[in-house]
Design a protein around this motif. Structure first.
Motif, PDB file in Angstrom:
ATOM      1  N   ALA A 195       0.827  -1.202   0.000  1.00 43.39           N
ATOM      2  CA  ALA A 195       0.000   0.000   0.000  1.00 43.39           C
ATOM      3  C   ALA A 195       0.863   1.254   0.000  1.00 43.39           C
ATOM      4  O   ALA A 195       2.000   1.247   0.494  1.00 43.39           O
ATOM      5  N   ALA A 196       0.305   2.325  -0.540  1.00 44.28           N
ATOM      6  CA  ALA A 196       0.977   3.625  -0.586  1.00 44.28           C
ATOM      7  C   ALA A 196       0.254   4.613   0.323  1.00 44.28           C
ATOM      8  O   ALA A 196      -0.777   4.304   0.921  1.00 44.28           O
ATOM      9  N   HIS A 197       0.777   5.833   0.393  1.00 46.87           N
ATOM     10  CA  HIS A 197       0.156   6.858   1.229  1.00 46.87           C
ATOM     11  C   HIS A 197      -1.280   7.141   0.812  1.00 46.87           C
ATOM     12  O   HIS A 197      -2.125   7.465   1.655  1.00 46.87           O
ATOM     13  N   ALA A 198      -1.567   7.009  -0.483  1.00 47.27           N
ATOM     14  CA  ALA A 198      -2.919   7.293  -0.954  1.00 47.27           C
ATOM     15  C   ALA A 198      -3.956   6.407  -0.273  1.00 47.27           C
ATOM     16  O   ALA A 198      -5.088   6.841  -0.017  1.00 47.27           O
ATOM     17  N   PHE A 199      -3.564   5.169   0.029  1.00 49.18           N
ATOM     18  CA  PHE A 199      -4.509   4.259   0.679  1.00 49.18           C
ATOM     19  C   PHE A 199      -4.838   4.753   2.086  1.00 49.18           C
ATOM     20  O   PHE A 199      -6.001   4.764   2.500  1.00 49.18           O
ATOM     21  N   VAL A 225       4.065   3.624   7.666  1.00 56.37           N
ATOM     22  CA  VAL A 225       3.799   4.262   8.956  1.00 56.37           C
ATOM     23  C   VAL A 225       4.203   5.732   9.041  1.00 56.37           C
ATOM     24  O   VAL A 225       4.186   6.308  10.128  1.00 56.37           O
ATOM     25  N   ASP A 226       4.549   6.361   7.912  1.00 51.70           N
ATOM     26  CA  ASP A 226       5.003   7.757   8.032  1.00 51.70           C
ATOM     27  C   ASP A 226       4.065   8.755   7.350  1.00 51.70           C
ATOM     28  O   ASP A 226       4.484   9.850   6.974  1.00 51.70           O
ATOM     29  N   THR A 227       2.779   8.409   7.222  1.00 56.16           N
ATOM     30  CA  THR A 227       1.838   9.368   6.639  1.00 56.16           C
ATOM     31  C   THR A 227       1.600  10.540   7.584  1.00 56.16           C
ATOM     32  O   THR A 227       1.525  11.694   7.160  1.00 56.16           O
ATOM     33  N   GLU A 231       5.483   7.135  15.339  1.00 56.28           N
ATOM     34  CA  GLU A 231       5.311   6.373  16.583  1.00 56.28           C
ATOM     35  C   GLU A 231       3.852   5.964  16.778  1.00 56.28           C
ATOM     36  O   GLU A 231       3.550   4.813  17.110  1.00 56.28           O
ATOM     37  N   ALA A 232       2.944   6.900  16.549  1.00 55.97           N
ATOM     38  CA  ALA A 232       1.527   6.582  16.717  1.00 55.97           C
ATOM     39  C   ALA A 232       1.088   5.505  15.740  1.00 55.97           C
ATOM     40  O   ALA A 232       0.306   4.607  16.088  1.00 55.97           O
TER      41      ALA A 232
END
Length: 459
Positions: A195-199, A225-227, A231-232
Motif C-alpha cells: 500500500a501507498a500513502h494514498a490508501f 507508517v510515516d503518513t 510512533e503513533a
C-alpha cells in the motif's frame, strides 16, 4: 512485432552502398565492448543478452516495415527486396548474461557477412547499454545492502517497456523482487507490494486504513507508517495486528534515526519479529550510510532504473576483422585519437589465481594465446612463483550463443534470467570485494591484451 525498425537509417544506407559496391557479402567480425568504466566503478555487470538474442530472432522486415521504408523513399527497390528475405544467419559468441565485464571486454562477437551483421548494431547496443546500465548500478546496491533484500520499484520513473527490462536486469544482479507485474509475468521475477500513502489518506483515520489493509492482506503485510506520526502509526498497527505484524515501511525523514527508534518501539511492544523496510530515493551511497541501521530490506527506484548516474555504460559495436580481396580475414580497427580499436576477433579469459579473479585477458589471435601460454608455463614453473600462482586457471568467457542464426541453447525466458542471476553471483564472488570497502574504487582487475604482459601480471 519485428525488431527491424529498432535501428538507425545509416545501417540500411551502408548496406545498400555495400551491395552496390560488391562488398556486402564479405565476411566480417564485429565486437561489442566498452573502452572504460564510469569513474569509481570497479566492474560492470552484463545484462540484456537474452533480450538481444530475442531481438536478433525477430529482426526481419514484415510488410508493414517495407511499406514504411517504401514511403520514406530512402532506399532503392532492390534493397527493399533484399530486406524482405533478410534473416540473420551468422554466429554470435559472447559473455554469459550476468557476467562481469571490464574495459575492452568483448562481451559480444557477431560473425557473418557485412550485410548480415551491420544492421544489428543499433538494437544490440540499445538493449545492452540500457540493461547493463541498470545491472551495474543494481549490483553495487545489492552489495551495499549487505544481504538484506532489495525490491525494484522504479517502473514509474522510466518508459513502460524500459521498466520491464529494468526489473529483469535488477533481478539478474541480485534484487529479490519487483513491483512491476509485467516483469513478473514475462520473466517470473517475484513481485511485491502492499500500500501507498494514498490508501491511508483514503480513510478518515489511520486506524481505519490499517484495519482495511490487514483484513485484506493478513497480518503478514507491510504497513506504511510515516503518513502522519510514525510512533503513533506503529503503536496502532501492532495493537491491531499483534506481534504477528509482518513489517512496517519508512519512506521519509532520517531513515537511520527513525529505524533505530522504531526497532526499539517494536521490541517494547513485543513485535520482535516485525521487520522494518525503507524506501525513498535510495542508492548504493545511501545504503552504505544505513549499513548499521536496524533495517531489514529496501525498496529502490529512480537511481536504480536510471543507471545510478551512468545510464549508458558506453558499449560500442565495432568492425574488427573482415575478409579481403584475397579471401583471407584481416584485422581492421579505427585509429583515431582516444577511440582506437584493437583489430582482430579476440578471445577472452578470466585469469583465476587460487579462487580470486586476477586479470581479464583479451587476446587478439592464436599467436597471442600461444605466446601467453608459453610465458605462463615458464612463470609458474620458476622457483620464484608464489604458491597461489601455481593454482592459476583460465576461465573462457565467450560462449556460443547463435550458430548459423540458431540458438545454441533453448531455454525459457525465466530460465535464462535465473541462469544469469546465478552467473552474476558466481562472478562477483570471484572478485572477493568486501562490502565494507564502500561502493567506489579502482577497477577491480586489469585488462591485458598482450600475451607476454598477461603472464607478467602474476609477478
Amino acid at each position: 512485432m519485428t525488431s527491424a525498425l529498432l535501428t538507425d537509417l545509416y545501417e540500411l544506407t551502408m548496406l545498400e552502398a555495400a551491395r552496390e559496391a560488391g562488398t556486402a557479402s564479405r565476411r566480417c567480425v564485429f565486437e561489442v565492448f566498452t573502452r572504460s568504466l564510469p569513474p569509481g566503478r570497479r566492474y560492470g555487470a552484463l545484462a540484456g543478452t537474452g533480450r538481444v538474442l530475442d531481438a536478433i530472432a525477430q529482426f526481419r522486415f514484415d510488410d508493414a516495415d517495407l511499406r514504411y521504408l517504401r514511403r520514406a523513399g530512402v532506399l532503392q527497390e532492390s534493397t527493399l527486396e533484399h530486406l524482405a528475405s533478410y534473416r540473420f544467419r551468422g554466429d554470435v559468441h559472447g559473455y554469459e548474461e550476468g557476467e562481469l565485464y571490464f574495459p575492452s571486454s568483448p562481451v559480444l562477437r557477431i560473425e557473418g557477412t557485412f550485410e548480415d551483421a551491420v544492421m544489428l548494431e543499433t538494437v544490440v547496443l540499445s538493449i545492452l547499454n540500457h540493461d547493463s546500465g541498470v545491472a551495474s548500478a543494481g549490483s553495487r546496491m545489492v552489495t551495499a545492502a549487505r544481504g538484506r533484500p532489495c525490491i525494484e520499484m522504479g517502473g514509474r520513473r522510466v518508459h513502460e517497456d524500459a521498466a520491464i527490462a529494468a526489473a529483469r536486469a535488477a533481478y539478474v544482479v541480485g534484487f529479490d523482487s519487483t513491483s512491476n507485474l509485467a516483469a513478473g509475468a514475462h520473466y517470473r521475477v517475484p513481485v511485491a507490494g502492499t500500500a501507498a500513502h494514498a490508501f491511508t489518506l483514503l480513510f478518515g483515520t489511520e486506524e481505519e486504513a490499517f484495519r482495511a489493509q490487514l483484513a485484506a492482506q493478513g497480518a503478514g503485510t507491510t504497513v506504511l507508517v510515516d503518513t502522519y506520526d510514525v510512533e503513533a502509526a506503529v503503536r496502532t498497527a501492532v495493537r491491531i495486528a499483534g506481534p504477528e505484524l509482518g513489517a512496517v515501511r519508512l519512506d521519509s525523514g532520517d531513515l537511520g534515526e527513525q529505524a533505530a527508534a522504531v526497532r526499539a518501539l517494536l521490541d517494547s511492544l513485543g513485535a520482535h519479529a516485525t521487520k522494518i523496510t525503507a524506501t525513498g530515493d535510495l542508492d548504493e551511497y545511501r545504503l552504505e550510510e544505513l549499513a548499521g541501521a536496524p533495517l531489514d530490506g529496501f525498496g529502490i527506484g529512480t537511481r536504480l532504473v536510471t543507471g545510478g548516474g551512468h545510464p549508458a555504460p558506453g558499449f560500442v559495436y565495432k568492425l574488427v576483422e573482415r575478409e579481403g580481396a584475397d579471401g583471407l580475414m584481416h584485422p581492421v580497427g579505427k585509429q583515431s585519437r582516444n577511440k582506437a580499436t584493437l583489430g582482430a576477433g579476440k578471445r577472452a579469459f578470466r585469469m583465476i589465481v587460487g579462487e580470486r579473479a586476477h586479470a581479464e585477458l583479451v587476446l587478439p589471435g592464436e599467436a597471442e594465446i600461444d605466446e601467453f601460454e608459453r610465458e605462463l608455463t615458464a612463470e609458474l614453473t620458476s622457483h620464484a612463483a608464489h604458491p597461489d600462482w601455481r593454482r592459476t586457471s583460465l576461465r573462457p568467457l565467450q560462449k556460443p550463443l547463435l550458430i548459423g542464426g540458431e540458438r545454441v541453447q533453448e531455454l525459457s525466458a525465466p530460465a535464462r534470467v535465473q541462469a544469469a542471476r546465478d552467473r552474476h553471483a558466481a562472478s562477483l564472488a570471484e572478485l572477493g570485494l568486501p562490502a565494507d570497502a564502500g561502493p567506489d574504487g579502482d577497477v577491480a582487475i586489469p585488462t591485458v591484451t598482450d600475451g607476454v604482459e598477461a603472464a607478467r601480471v602474476l609477478r
